[in-house]
Design a protein around this motif. Structure first.
Motif, short mmCIF file in Angstrom:
data_model
loop_
_atom_site.label_atom_id
_atom_site.label_comp_id
_atom_site.label_asym_id
_atom_site.label_seq_id
_atom_site.Cartn_x
_atom_site.Cartn_y
_atom_site.Cartn_z
N GLY A 64 27.80 17.74 54.88
CA GLY A 64 29.15 17.59 54.35
C GLY A 64 29.11 17.08 52.94
N GLU A 65 29.21 17.98 51.96
CA GLU A 65 28.95 17.63 50.57
C GLU A 65 29.93 16.62 49.99
OE1 GLU A 65 30.43 20.62 47.62
OE2 GLU A 65 30.33 21.94 49.36
N HIS A 66 31.14 16.54 50.53
CA HIS A 66 32.16 15.69 49.93
C HIS A 66 31.77 14.21 49.98
CE1 HIS A 66 34.83 19.05 49.39
NE2 HIS A 66 34.72 19.39 50.68
N GLU A 67 31.02 13.84 51.02
CA GLU A 67 30.56 12.44 51.11
C GLU A 67 29.65 12.09 49.94
OE1 GLU A 67 28.02 9.52 54.15
OE2 GLU A 67 28.48 11.60 54.72
N ARG B 17 25.89 4.99 47.19
CA ARG B 17 25.23 4.46 48.38
C ARG B 17 24.86 5.61 49.32
NH1 ARG B 17 29.36 0.42 47.92
NH2 ARG B 17 30.61 1.40 49.58
N ALA B 18 25.77 6.58 49.46
CA ALA B 18 25.50 7.72 50.33
C ALA B 18 24.33 8.57 49.81
CB ALA B 18 26.76 8.57 50.46
N ILE B 19 24.31 8.82 48.51
CA ILE B 19 23.23 9.63 47.92
C ILE B 19 21.89 8.92 48.05
CG2 ILE B 19 22.34 10.60 45.76
CD1 ILE B 19 25.28 11.02 44.90
N TYR B 20 21.86 7.62 47.77
CA TYR B 20 20.62 6.85 47.86
C TYR B 20 20.10 6.83 49.29
CZ TYR B 20 17.45 2.84 47.14
OH TYR B 20 16.35 2.01 47.06
N THR B 21 21.01 6.67 50.25
CA THR B 21 20.62 6.69 51.66
C THR B 21 20.02 8.04 52.03
OG1 THR B 21 22.37 5.11 52.22
CG2 THR B 21 21.47 6.44 54.03
N LEU B 22 20.64 9.12 51.57
CA LEU B 22 20.15 10.46 51.87
C LEU B 22 18.77 10.69 51.27
CD1 LEU B 22 20.63 13.23 53.12
CD2 LEU B 22 21.86 13.89 51.02
N MET B 23 18.56 10.25 50.05
CA MET B 23 17.24 10.38 49.40
C MET B 23 16.17 9.67 50.22
SD MET B 23 17.98 9.81 45.34
CE MET B 23 18.62 11.10 44.29
N ARG B 24 16.47 8.47 50.70
CA ARG B 24 15.48 7.71 51.46
C ARG B 24 15.18 8.38 52.80
NH1 ARG B 24 17.60 1.67 51.71
NH2 ARG B 24 15.51 1.26 52.47
N GLU B 25 16.18 9.00 53.40
CA GLU B 25 15.97 9.68 54.68
C GLU B 25 15.13 10.95 54.50
OE1 GLU B 25 19.83 10.42 56.23
OE2 GLU B 25 20.22 8.32 56.76
N LEU B 26 15.30 11.62 53.35
CA LEU B 26 14.59 12.89 53.12
C LEU B 26 13.16 12.68 52.63
CD1 LEU B 26 17.44 14.89 51.33
CD2 LEU B 26 16.62 15.22 53.68
N GLN C 191 18.62 -2.61 47.78
CA GLN C 191 19.08 -2.20 49.10
C GLN C 191 20.27 -1.27 48.91
OE1 GLN C 191 19.87 -5.36 51.81
NE2 GLN C 191 17.88 -6.35 51.54
N VAL C 192 20.60 -0.53 49.95
CA VAL C 192 21.69 0.44 49.86
C VAL C 192 22.98 -0.24 49.40
CG1 VAL C 192 23.17 2.01 51.18
CG2 VAL C 192 20.69 2.00 51.57
N GLU C 193 23.29 -1.41 49.97
CA GLU C 193 24.55 -2.07 49.66
C GLU C 193 24.60 -2.64 48.25
OE1 GLU C 193 22.14 -4.94 52.34
OE2 GLU C 193 22.54 -2.78 52.18
N ASP C 194 23.48 -2.62 47.52
CA ASP C 194 23.50 -3.09 46.14
C ASP C 194 24.22 -2.12 45.21
OD1 ASP C 194 22.16 -5.42 46.78
OD2 ASP C 194 20.18 -4.56 46.44
#
Length: 466
Positions: free
Chosen positions: A80-83, A52-61, A42-45
């Motif tokens: 916003g690349e800094h995140e 966590r932010a990169i993994y979330t973005l990959m799943r959304e894309l 899961q994301v929080e793992d």
């Protein structure tokens, strides 16, 4: 004087930055691995926020197409690349995964580290609950809730089920329903089984009646039916002692008058019969909790502990719900608190995969009606009971209201609500002398009054035993 005792350095939380980078790089190299990784993580793992932010973005894309490095960087720039650590951080991810062969194993490793962090956090919460001025029950509730949360299996978000998966199992389920193998545990009352299709795991049943109608007797009948089929039952008896419930079971099973068991006016043959029944009962998978002060947290905790010894637990009975200890917070009503208990019992049924039968008192509304049969609105103190229940059963015995009733020796079980079947009335035989319910045979007539023991006269104004 200065304290020169060296302070212990705080140990870092379990994490592995390299493993997390390996997973993200592997997903960029081979996006088809996302399905396997999602079943584990899961994301929080992920420990690091940027990961966590990169993994979330990959799943959304992913639903839009394969997620390679240019796609990921472009999306990060838009948001916003800094995140996401910046462009340079994203571009070096693939370099951290020379081979995709071990990505899933790395995901399991990261998940295990996440569990370790959860255990540490759980330990901290338990320690805090122990040192703060909490009631023991509340403290144990914290312990139990935390332990239950830690049981989440490796496999991530398992709540979503595709309709394709559900459709794929339909044929087998329909055949089970036709053959009757999908029904719940039998109640021992044929007409009631036809309505309810048995007592089903995961369902909450509310059984309501006015005092002295036979709620506990019916609950004891259901318990006896299940345990004789080797289905374990937990019985929270809040109204009477475990010994009193035992005596009701002895009477119904041994066919010895309940009144004689209470009074001790027993013949030698009856004593021998009860001794044999008691010996048989030793093998019953029935556990009775007689603590009259239990609340919802106690019930949930004790059921979970009992399941460690009886994993096949099929039914939990609470007699009765208004006697549960309620946590009425400031500004809340007793009805609100009872509603929380009923909702908690429904969650218990789902979480532990057991049927839950909660007995309930009824208010006096039925006493003032021309037809004294109870209705769902008569459930005392909370409309939440009928809302949370999968089925609501109401009991009525006409002889309690009409001295010349033609229905003496019978009881009506009114199925007032039934999410998974039909509603309506079921009539059963009630043998109060033995605290027993039976199927109502065709042409049934009330049995003759059992003869009192020789030497004892029955007064004219004495009430019959049934």
């Amino acid at each position: 004087m200065t304290d020169k005792t060296p302070r212990k350095r705080k140990r870092p939380e379990p994490s592995d930055k390299g493993a997390e980078l390996n997973i993200l790089g592997g997903l960029l190299t081979d996006p088809t691995l996302m399905g396997e990784v999602e079943r584990v993580l899961q994301v929080e793992d992920f420990f690091f926020a940027v990961h966590r932010a990169i993994y979330t973005l990959m799943r959304e894309l992913l639903p839009l197409g394969p997620v390679d490095e240019p796609v990921l960087v472009s999306a990060a720039l838009e948001r916003g690349e800094h995140e996401y650590g910046g462009v340079s951080y994203l571009c070096m991810l693939r370099a951290h995964c020379p081979s995709v062969g071990g990505v899933v194993m790395q995901a399991v490793h990261v998940r295990n580290l996440a569990v370790r962090r959860e255990v540490l956090a759980y330990g901290s919460r338990v320690r805090q609950a122990a040192v703060e001025a909490l009631e023991v029950t509340e403290m144990l509730g914290v312990v139990d809730a935390g332990a239950a949360a830690l049981r989440r299996p490796v496999g991530g978000e398992s709540g979503w089920v595709s309709v394709g998966t559900l459709a794929g199992s339909l044929d087998a389920e329909l055949r089970e329903r036709v053959e009757g193998t999908s029904a719940g545990a039998s109640t021992g009352l044929t007409d009631l089984d036809h309505k309810l299709r048995g007592l089903r795991r995961g369902d909450l049943y509310i059984l309501g009646a006015r005092p002295s109608v036979g709620k506990t007797g019916l609950a004891a009948h259901l318990a006896r039916t299940l345990v004789k089929a080797n289905l374990p039952v937990a019985f929270f008896e809040l109204e009477m002692s475990p010994q009193e419930l035992r005596d009701k079971l002895l009477s119904s099973e041994g066919e010895v008058l309940y009144e004689r068991i209470l009074s001790g006016e027993l013949s030698e043959s009856e004593i021998r019969s009860l001794a044999q029944v008691a010996e048989d009962m030793r093998a019953w998978p029935l556990w009775i909790e007689g603590d009259p002060s239990v609340g919802l947290a106690d019930i949930r905790m004790r059921v979970r502990r009992l399941r460690m010894h009886a994993p096949a637990l099929a039914l939990v009975i609470v007699d009765y719900i208004q006697l549960c200890r309620l946590d009425v917070r400031r500004g809340e009503t007793r009805a609100t608190a009872i509603g929380e208990v009923s909702r908690g019992l429904k969650m218990l049924a789902r979480e532990e995969n057991v049927a839950v039968l909660a007995l309930s008192q009824l208010n006096r509304s039925s006493e003032g009606r021309e037809d004294n049969r109870p209705k769902m609105g008569d459930l005392r103190e909370s409309g939440n009971l009928e809302a949370d229940a999968d089925a609501v059963l109401l009991m009525y015995r006409d002889e309690l209201y009409n001295a010349d009733s033609p229905d003496k020796g019978t009881a009506e079980i009114i199925v007032a609500k039934n999410r998974k079947g039909k509603t309506g009335k079921v009539r059963v035989a009630w043998e109060g002398a033995y605290q027993r319910f039976r199927n109502l045979a065709t042409g049934w007539a009330p049995p003759p009054m059992p003869e009192p023991k020789k030497g004892r006269r029955r007064h004219e104004d004495e009430e019959p035993l049934y």
